[in-house]
Scaffold this motif. Structure first.
Motif, PDB file in Angstrom:
ATOM      1  N   ASP A  53      53.361  39.238  35.666  1.00  0.00           N
ATOM      2  CA  ASP A  53      51.944  39.156  35.307  1.00  0.00           C
ATOM      3  C   ASP A  53      51.069  38.954  36.535  1.00  0.00           C
ATOM      4  N   ASP A  54      51.606  38.309  37.561  1.00  0.00           N
ATOM      5  CA  ASP A  54      50.797  38.071  38.758  1.00  0.00           C
ATOM      6  C   ASP A  54      50.383  39.382  39.417  1.00  0.00           C
ATOM      7  N   SER A  55      51.331  40.290  39.588  1.00  0.00           N
ATOM      8  CA  SER A  55      50.985  41.603  40.152  1.00  0.00           C
ATOM      9  C   SER A  55      50.153  42.415  39.180  1.00  0.00           C
ATOM     10  N   SER A  56      50.521  42.389  37.903  1.00  0.00           N
ATOM     11  CA  SER A  56      49.769  43.162  36.913  1.00  0.00           C
ATOM     12  C   SER A  56      48.298  42.756  36.902  1.00  0.00           C
ATOM     13  N   LEU A  57      48.038  41.457  36.935  1.00  0.00           N
ATOM     14  CA  LEU A  57      46.649  40.997  36.907  1.00  0.00           C
ATOM     15  C   LEU A  57      45.954  41.247  38.242  1.00  0.00           C
ATOM     16  N   GLY A  97      51.804  33.008  32.064  1.00  0.00           N
ATOM     17  CA  GLY A  97      51.632  31.566  32.138  1.00  0.00           C
ATOM     18  C   GLY A  97      50.756  31.047  31.005  1.00  0.00           C
ATOM     19  N   ILE A  98      50.929  29.795  30.688  1.00  0.00           N
ATOM     20  CA  ILE A  98      50.199  29.189  29.571  1.00  0.00           C
ATOM     21  C   ILE A  98      48.689  29.223  29.795  1.00  0.00           C
ATOM     22  N   ASN A 126      48.618  27.846  39.736  1.00  0.00           N
ATOM     23  CA  ASN A 126      48.425  28.595  40.975  1.00  0.00           C
ATOM     24  C   ASN A 126      48.248  30.093  40.724  1.00  0.00           C
ATOM     25  N   GLY A 127      48.171  30.513  39.471  1.00  0.00           N
ATOM     26  CA  GLY A 127      48.039  31.931  39.151  1.00  0.00           C
ATOM     27  C   GLY A 127      46.857  32.592  39.825  1.00  0.00           C
ATOM     28  N   MET A 130      47.522  33.502  43.383  1.00  0.00           N
ATOM     29  CA  MET A 130      48.414  34.644  43.572  1.00  0.00           C
ATOM     30  C   MET A 130      47.712  35.961  43.329  1.00  0.00           C
ATOM     31  N   ARG A 131      46.534  35.930  42.736  1.00  0.00           N
ATOM     32  CA  ARG A 131      45.853  37.167  42.347  1.00  0.00           C
ATOM     33  C   ARG A 131      44.546  37.410  43.079  1.00  0.00           C
ATOM     34  N   ILE A 132      44.174  36.556  43.979  1.00  0.00           N
ATOM     35  CA  ILE A 132      42.824  36.586  44.540  1.00  0.00           C
ATOM     36  C   ILE A 132      42.632  37.560  45.704  1.00  0.00           C
ATOM     37  N   LEU A 133      43.707  38.051  46.300  1.00  0.00           N
ATOM     38  CA  LEU A 133      43.588  38.903  47.492  1.00  0.00           C
ATOM     39  C   LEU A 133      42.583  40.048  47.351  1.00  0.00           C
TER      40      LEU A 133
END
Length: 139
Positions: A53-57, A97-98, A126-127, A130-133
């Motif tokens: 989900d981290d990469s997907s988002l 993640g929840i 921390n999601g 991981m997605r902010i770049l």
């Protein structure tokens, strides 16, 4: 700049795919069996090279930012990932993640994106880090 953006996004997806099979493993377990190649199965029973989900988002955010900064569009992309499974490696969501799940469910209920996050100290995962770049490349 275009190659830098691509390299950053690819780096996220590759790092994520390396981590998916060993998610929830202890430092001791990883010291005994360090990740040096793509692995299959593991924590989520996925084929080698599967991102989460981290990469997907991150890809949803990148997709949205290609049209400019629009929180409503970002929220729609996240909702499409959750419900229609866009930007997934195999056409299905296998992990979330929840806090992320709860925020996306709020989006689905029509709550404005700026109010969809949680409010307690336990909602601070921390999601988002991981997605902010992709936001760093926004100009």
């Amino acid at each position: 700049m275009k190659n830098t953006v691509k390299a950053g996004i690819f780096g996220i997806c590759i790092g994520d795919a390396l981590g998916v099979p060993v998610e929830f493993r202890s430092r001791e377990q990883l010291k005994r069996s360090p990740v040096t190649t793509m692995r299959s199965m593991g924590s989520h029973r996925q084929p080698a090279g599967t991102w989460s989900d981290d990469s997907s988002l991150t890809l949803c955010l990148t997709d949205s930012l290609c049209k400019g900064y629009d929180l409503e569009d970002m929220a729609l992309k996240f909702l499409q990932w959750y419900n229609e499974e866009i930007w997934t490696p195999y056409g299905r969501v296998f992990d979330i993640g929840i806090a992320t799940s709860q925020a996306i469910q709020r989006i689905g209920k029509g709550i404005v994106p700026t109010l969809c996050g949680g409010y307690s100290e336990f909602d601070n995962g921390n999601g988002s880090l991981m997605r902010i770049l992709p936001l760093a490349f926004l100009s």
